[in-house]
Design an enzyme around this catalytic site. Structure first.
Site, short mmCIF file in Angstrom:
data_model
loop_
_atom_site.label_atom_id
_atom_site.label_comp_id
_atom_site.label_asym_id
_atom_site.label_seq_id
_atom_site.Cartn_x
_atom_site.Cartn_y
_atom_site.Cartn_z
N HIS C 131 79.26 1.29 -77.26
CA HIS C 131 78.50 0.49 -78.23
C HIS C 131 77.83 1.48 -79.18
O HIS C 131 77.44 2.58 -78.76
CB HIS C 131 77.46 -0.31 -77.44
CG HIS C 131 76.69 -1.32 -78.24
ND1 HIS C 131 75.66 -0.98 -79.07
CD2 HIS C 131 76.79 -2.67 -78.30
CE1 HIS C 131 75.15 -2.08 -79.62
NE2 HIS C 131 75.82 -3.11 -79.18
N LYS C 234 69.61 -9.81 -72.29
CA LYS C 234 70.95 -10.09 -71.78
C LYS C 234 70.92 -10.49 -70.30
O LYS C 234 71.96 -10.76 -69.71
CB LYS C 234 71.84 -8.85 -71.94
CG LYS C 234 72.15 -8.49 -73.38
CD LYS C 234 73.20 -7.39 -73.47
CE LYS C 234 73.13 -6.62 -74.76
NZ LYS C 234 73.95 -7.21 -75.83
C1 LIG Z 1 77.02 -1.91 -73.91
C2 LIG Z 1 75.85 -2.17 -74.79
N1 LIG Z 1 75.05 -1.14 -75.10
C3 LIG Z 1 73.95 -1.30 -75.87
C4 LIG Z 1 73.63 -2.53 -76.38
C5 LIG Z 1 72.41 -2.64 -77.25
O1 LIG Z 1 71.47 -3.47 -76.65
P1 LIG Z 1 70.24 -4.00 -77.55
O2 LIG Z 1 70.84 -4.60 -78.78
O3 LIG Z 1 69.58 -5.01 -76.70
O4 LIG Z 1 69.41 -2.82 -77.86
C6 LIG Z 1 74.46 -3.64 -76.08
C7 LIG Z 1 74.19 -5.00 -76.59
O5 LIG Z 1 74.08 -5.28 -77.76
C8 LIG Z 1 75.58 -3.45 -75.27
O6 LIG Z 1 76.39 -4.46 -74.96
#
Ligand SMILES: Cc1ncc(COP(=O)(O)O)c(C=O)c1O
Ligand SMILES: Cc1ncc(COP(=O)(O)O)c(C=O)c1O
Lengths: 159, 416, 416, 159
Positions: C131, C234
């Site tokens: 991500h 989540k």
């Molecule tokens: C694998 C992964 N890493 C990081 C994130 C980032 O999380 P957040 O947007 O809650 O900071 C997400 C979700 O968006 C994710 O699915």
């Protein structure tokens, strides 16, 4: 009565998204007339378009583009190119502004088909806030590229 | 109206032991009207989804709630919605500016960010009355860039000493960061005068508006500041949300600090391009429910009227100050005329912790400690103070209960 | 049990136009059970106050709710409560590690932070399936320190290609950052194997646990990672809250990024000293109501059982994958055996945006786009995909409604 | 029945907070016997204490401190100093641990006056979570300083 899906995806849009009028190689600096080009990205989905505007004479222009995206964005670029071939620069600016207004109307506006032509088929899009960007992507590129082309023409006149 | 609106705040019906609650700690965090709580419920029951990323209907609803929050803030403090960047709190907002300048000074952000480059020949100016949130980030920036950190001193009456303004803020000054209203003294600072001096030397102005935005009409465009920060939780809004406000061309040029999803245009394994403001400062999933709730809070504030809130609190401040003056052995820190309803004081012979504890025993909630302003307390020769701070839901009875309890403190601790 | 618990989620009763809602976008954000919403109400109606700063009773209550949240997280993912630092989201948590290392590399944090110093001779290793939140911060760190950024590639089946693990992760490697579960492919990565290699070369392991913690039993102590990050939203929790988990001696040595109130011991005008973890990473007013609500969410998850949730979602994944296989013209991205209930795919001849729009018209909420993983999509030769992702409240009917609608997509867009 | 305020602020605490036993100049490195010192800060209010422990012989110690704080923290340092004068090192460790346990009992424990002496007067503090730190501040400093003193003695033995 048609479903919201059918209102959004008018036959014109489905057809134009496959026709992709104006989707040809860009001339870039080999273009003869004053021209401009603009690269726009929709960061949500990574869709992108690069669009070129060439001022053939004071009144007429050519539009070419490459890009990849959803049916709304591709159809919109296609309709734009079609309109550019049929309208003067001044008319295109009027269409651009009418289209912009229509897209931000949240479905409360009647499209003026006299001005918008095939672009009126996007009326249903204005009810889908997440898709307005798709419909406007090529028009944003067009406006930006046209500005550049006009600036280039100004320069030429003064040189 | 002020008598009636108390009923909108369910927590004010709470009891502390045997006593009713007089909440005089809104300087730390405000209580929430039921409509703000209801917005949370409504958001999570009806429109919760990730914003800006999906075509589905819930995501569209959530995005709308989120973007309407920006419009509400712009209506509250001036400027355009794109000038409103969401942060977790005011502290993050101030850090974004300081750390963005740090990154610019280390070559990030390209040519656009060159305007922010700081070096050893430059100076950053703060004041002696800053909250740590508007002091420590600038210390870190100074340590990182070699720039000099200077500060405007505070007078005995708790006002900024501007007698040396012209020498402290000079041509070397690139940033002037100061608080609009002191969270300890309640003093309202002369923004116009300070901004004028900053403009003379070409320094950027960063305004800590944490204690002004909730309590008085504020327009950042009128004040002509470059950046401003405040927190939702002190303005009837929820925890977990702050605002960084800035001039568009500056926000667009400032290198982002936190990076990740939703703030980029194109990412390859080798590198990334960033979106313009406000998204460039909003990496990752944002506090969407909180934004929706804050929009409701802003609507509530607007309905009551910030002008009216200010006058109401001035009245309460008068009651507090007059009452304290009659109790022996109390020294008020900060006696400026131009102030909000925040009053900090030292009780001769009784430590602030003990004062706060005694008042709590009588149902009066105040704050004790250094209120995240250690240098200011040192300036007044104390390590800690007791602070009573008002908001729109307080009334004369709260003040009276506070004064009655305060008068009992020194006798209870057998000090005379 | 899974049939019954749907009733705990009020939003699932919503209708999209004429259709009931099948929410298959939990990979982006999860829906909240009523008990989590109730915690918000209760917190703001009964115990709202600033934490860690006051003697008064509300502040004591609020502090207790806040600190109990850490205990709940430690029970969920292992370790001690002090190993749990609150952040605004997982993105901030990952940035804190990357930026803390950056600060250490520039001399902040003194001797204790020397262990984190990175330079041009060092390397940072990530993977091609990250991500953006676990990629861009490491790019920034590489750009800042001169360290080399390397990555483990992804195979055609959507698994990590570990054939060159020993040469990509080598003696120069100081950080190995990877996701536990891919948010696009659903693949569960072999943490043990990667940690073992990191230990051989003395690299710190940073685990992005955003997609594992909500969906399966995870114990960071058992996995033996150094840092881990995930988001409350989540995992049935509220927006505005994330977790940075770390080994205590590392957290205490890592220089803080955001500075301000509540994370300092002593501040003078000249400088500041910082508290140990977790407070050193918690500058300013924290998302206290959100922490309280998340503690309730964790209790709910524990009651259902993470093992059970995992099995339930595996079952749904089977229905999705089997059903998609029968629809012509669909290519699933990632076909790993070891997976969660997240399925991304490409529809031949129809852009993901149009797929998602059509499904939404049938009440099926899925995500379209690059899901903040542009390099991974490029790896599979697409710019965008459609993703269906399950959670504990989904059932076979949701999957069936999704499959029925998906089968109609190509005919609707007149593609064969 | 006494009010919660009176339970918290026992007469002993009010008296000791004024008496400030042990609050004298520190000897620092001019101390003769193995010694240690510790500086503790309560970040909430900025209260601080610097406390010195000197191991007079295998069994006895002297405690000195400087500092500033609320009545609970000052009384606690005072009582600690008084107890240090009357008890052996081993006994002080036992008292320290009993006091620590009492403070974390949330008001559910009966203080053992036989072990705790005047420190039993702090029982009421355990019901006020925000004040436990105040009562423990000097004891944390004591434990830390004693550790150092014992380490210094070890070193001396081995030298
Ligand atoms: C694998 C992964 N890493 C990081 C994130 C980032 O999380 P957040 O947007 O809650 O900071 C997400 C979700 O968006 C994710 O699915
Ligand atoms: C003047 C001032 N600045 C900054 C802050 C920090 O705000 P927050 O803790 O919400 O980040 C506060 C409140 O704590 C404040 O009163």
């Amino acid at each position: 009565m048609s479903t919201p899906m059918e209102q959004l995806y008018q036959q014109v849009i489905l057809d134009q998204s496959r026709a992709r009028i104006g989707n040809t190689d860009l001339l870039r600096d080999s273009a003869q007339a004053p021209h401009g080009s603009s690269h726009q990205v929709n960061p949500t989905c990574g869709d992108e378009i690069e669009l070129e505007t060439e001022l053939l004479d004071d009144d007429h222009l050519a539009v070419r583009w490459t890009g990849d995206g959803c049916s709304i964005s591709m159809a919109s670029a296609s309709v734009l190119s079609e309109l550019a071939a049929e309208n003067s620069v001044a008319e295109m600016l009027q269409i651009e502004s009418a289209f912009h207004e229509l897209m931000h109307s949240r479905g409360t506006m009647e499209a003026d088909e006299g001005i918008l032509g095939d672009a009126a088929a996007f009326t249903g899009v204005s009810k889908f806030p997440a898709r307005i960007k798709c419909a406007l992507l090529s028009w944003m590129a067009f406006k930006d590229a046209l500005n550049q082309a006009q600036a280039a023409r100004e320069e030429k006149h003064h040189a | 109206m002020f008598a009636r609106l108390r009923g909108d705040f369910p927590i004010l019906d709470a009891r502390v032991g045997q006593s009713p609650l007089s909440y005089l700690d809104s300087g730390a965090t405000s209580q929430k009207p039921q409509c703000v709580i209801d917005t949370f419920i409504e958001y999570f029951q009806q429109r919760n989804a990730a914003v800006h990323r999906g075509a589905h209907s819930l995501a569209v609803d959530a995005t709308e709630a989120f973007e309407n929050g920006r419009i509400a803030v712009a209506e509250l403090v001036g400027g355009a919605p794109e000038q409103v960047c969401w942060t977790k709190n005011a502290t993050e907002a101030l850090n974004i500016v300081a750390m963005g300048i740090d990154r610019a000074s280390r070559g990030f952000g390209g040519q656009a960010a060159e305007r922010f480059v700081l070096g050893p020949e430059d100076s950053i100016v703060v004041t002696e009355m800053e909250h740590h949130a508007n002091l420590v980030p600038w210390q870190q920036l100074a340590a990182s860039t070699g720039a000099q950190l200077r500060w405007l001193p505070v007078t005995e009456t708790g006002e900024l000493d501007l007698s040396s303004l012209e020498t402290i803020v000079d041509d070397s000054t690139k940033v002037l960061a100061f608080t609009h209203v002191s969270n300890v003294l309640g003093t309202i600072n002369p923004v116009e005068r300070l901004v004028a001096r900053a403009r003379e030397v070409g320094a950027y102005v960063v305004l800590d508006a944490c204690q002004s935005v909730p309590h008085m009409p504020v327009d950042f465009t009128d004040l002509d500041v470059d950046f401003a920060a405040f927190s939702a939780h002190k303005a009837l809004g929820p925890t977990g949300l702050g605002v960084l406000w800035g001039r568009t061309e500056l926000l667009d040029a400032l290198p982002p600090v936190l990076t990740g999803g939703s703030m980029i245009t194109t990412v390859t394994m080798e590198g990334a391009q960033f979106m313009p403001a406000p998204q460039r400062f909003e990496a990752g999933t944002q506090p969407v429910a909180e934004v929706a709730a804050f929009a409701t809070a802003i609507g509530y504030l607007a309905e009551v009227g910030l002008e009216q809130i200010f006058d109401h609190e001035r009245e309460l401040a008068g009651i507090l100050l007059d009452g304290i003056a009659e109790i022996p052995g109390i020294r008020v820190l900060g006696t400026a005329e131009n102030r909000i309803g925040t009053v900090a004081f030292d009780v001769d012979g009784v430590h602030a912790h003990d004062v706060g504890q005694y008042l709590d025993g009588q149902g009066v909630a105040v704050r004790v400690g250094h209120h995240c302003a250690q240098p200011l307390h040192r300036r007044f020769g104390v390590t800690a103070s007791t602070r009573a701070s008002t908001y729109l839901y307080n009334n004369a009875e709260d003040c009276q209960r506070f004064l009655t309890a305060l008068a009992e403190v020194r006798p209870f601790f057998r000090v005379q």
